[in-house]
Design an enzyme around this catalytic site. Sequence first.
Site, short mmCIF file in Angstrom:
data_model
loop_
_atom_site.label_atom_id
_atom_site.label_comp_id
_atom_site.label_asym_id
_atom_site.label_seq_id
_atom_site.Cartn_x
_atom_site.Cartn_y
_atom_site.Cartn_z
N LYS A 16 -59.88 -7.65 -13.09
CA LYS A 16 -61.10 -8.42 -13.38
C LYS A 16 -62.29 -7.95 -12.55
O LYS A 16 -63.38 -7.79 -13.06
CB LYS A 16 -60.92 -9.92 -13.04
CG LYS A 16 -59.91 -10.65 -13.84
CD LYS A 16 -59.89 -12.14 -13.46
CE LYS A 16 -59.64 -12.41 -11.99
NZ LYS A 16 -58.25 -12.09 -11.54
N ARG A 91 -60.95 -21.47 -11.16
CA ARG A 91 -59.53 -21.18 -11.01
C ARG A 91 -58.70 -22.45 -11.10
O ARG A 91 -57.48 -22.37 -11.04
CB ARG A 91 -59.30 -20.59 -9.63
CG ARG A 91 -59.14 -19.07 -9.58
CD ARG A 91 -58.93 -18.75 -8.12
NE ARG A 91 -58.31 -17.51 -7.82
CZ ARG A 91 -58.98 -16.40 -7.50
NH1 ARG A 91 -60.29 -16.36 -7.54
NH2 ARG A 91 -58.32 -15.32 -7.15
N ARG A 128 -52.89 -1.98 -3.24
CA ARG A 128 -54.32 -2.15 -3.02
C ARG A 128 -54.68 -2.21 -1.54
O ARG A 128 -55.81 -1.88 -1.15
CB ARG A 128 -54.72 -3.46 -3.71
CG ARG A 128 -56.12 -3.56 -4.15
CD ARG A 128 -56.27 -4.55 -5.27
NE ARG A 128 -56.04 -5.94 -4.89
CZ ARG A 128 -56.39 -6.97 -5.65
NH1 ARG A 128 -56.99 -6.75 -6.81
NH2 ARG A 128 -56.16 -8.20 -5.27
N ARG A 130 -55.20 -4.72 0.50
CA ARG A 130 -56.11 -5.74 1.00
C ARG A 130 -55.33 -6.67 1.92
O ARG A 130 -54.11 -6.77 1.80
CB ARG A 130 -56.63 -6.52 -0.22
CG ARG A 130 -58.10 -6.79 -0.20
CD ARG A 130 -58.59 -7.26 -1.55
NE ARG A 130 -58.14 -8.60 -1.90
CZ ARG A 130 -58.46 -9.21 -3.02
NH1 ARG A 130 -59.24 -8.61 -3.90
NH2 ARG A 130 -58.02 -10.42 -3.28
N ARG A 141 -49.57 -15.66 -4.62
CA ARG A 141 -50.80 -15.65 -5.42
C ARG A 141 -50.49 -15.72 -6.91
O ARG A 141 -51.18 -16.42 -7.67
CB ARG A 141 -51.62 -14.39 -5.12
CG ARG A 141 -52.12 -14.34 -3.68
CD ARG A 141 -52.92 -13.08 -3.42
NE ARG A 141 -54.22 -13.18 -4.03
CZ ARG A 141 -54.95 -12.15 -4.43
NH1 ARG A 141 -54.50 -10.94 -4.31
NH2 ARG A 141 -56.12 -12.36 -4.97
P1 AMP Z 1 -60.07 -12.92 -5.42
O1 AMP Z 1 -60.77 -11.76 -4.82
O2 AMP Z 1 -60.79 -13.49 -6.60
O3 AMP Z 1 -58.62 -12.63 -5.73
O4 AMP Z 1 -60.06 -14.07 -4.32
C1 AMP Z 1 -59.44 -13.89 -3.08
C2 AMP Z 1 -59.05 -15.25 -2.49
O5 AMP Z 1 -60.23 -16.04 -2.29
C3 AMP Z 1 -58.15 -16.10 -3.36
O6 AMP Z 1 -56.79 -15.77 -3.24
C4 AMP Z 1 -58.46 -17.50 -2.82
O7 AMP Z 1 -57.84 -17.73 -1.58
C5 AMP Z 1 -59.96 -17.41 -2.58
N1 AMP Z 1 -60.72 -17.79 -3.80
C6 AMP Z 1 -61.58 -17.02 -4.52
N2 AMP Z 1 -62.08 -17.68 -5.57
C7 AMP Z 1 -61.53 -18.91 -5.52
C8 AMP Z 1 -61.62 -20.07 -6.34
N3 AMP Z 1 -62.40 -20.08 -7.45
N4 AMP Z 1 -60.91 -21.16 -5.98
C9 AMP Z 1 -60.13 -21.17 -4.89
N5 AMP Z 1 -59.98 -20.12 -4.08
C10 AMP Z 1 -60.67 -19.00 -4.39
#
Ligand code: AMP
Length: 184
Positions: A16, A91, A128, A130, A141
């Site tokens: 994404k 989410r 990745r 990270r 996750r």
């Molecule tokens: P992402 O890069 O989108 O995978 O986000 C990394 C981490 O940030 C996620 O695993 C969550 O811990 C937090 N996070 C990002 N967006 C959200 C969201 N909309 N709701 C809750 N946690 C979020």
Amino acid sequence: MTPRRILFLGPPGAGKGTQAARVAERLAIPHVSTGDMFRDHVERGTELGRRVKAIMESGEYVPDDIVIAMLNQRIAESDAQKGFILDGFPRTVAQAEALDTELGSAGLDAVVLFEVEREELVSRLLGRGRADDTEATVRNRLEVYEEQTAPLVDLYRRRGLLVVANGAGEIDAITDRVLEALEA
Ligand code: AMP
């Protein structure tokens, strides 16, 4: 006309973020990633960054009220008035409801769901490197996604907004497929 208020949905590792950056550039609209925003806070060591760091590293979700407040502030900025690609928000059902309230009657124009096989997701995430991509966190996750975020797929399908994109294959080809699907 190509939709301009777009949501990219799909499990972690589906691509994404990569695709959102590319499609946003092509459509000249901002790429709004809540994950990137949180990572930026963590890097800068802000108060918010200190609150979310451990949550992110465990693969859990940041509490809805925090995410919603941050997102609402972001989409109120002037560059987002012409549209945006939301990547990683909403989410949860509560976040989707908050977004409905924030956007009002116009709502979203399209939701792109990225589909990738689970095995491929795991290997992408582990490759990745990270901080939140360790094996235990990756497993968590994906579970949290299935529990809390997957229900949004049906919600947007019922609204007739869902476009499904195959997230496997070459990055360029996927970008083209997504742009075509959005223009259709
Ligand atoms: P992402 O890069 O989108 O995978 O986000 C990394 C981490 O940030 C996620 O695993 C969550 O811990 C937090 N996070 C990002 N967006 C959200 C969201 N909309 N709701 C809750 N946690 C979020």
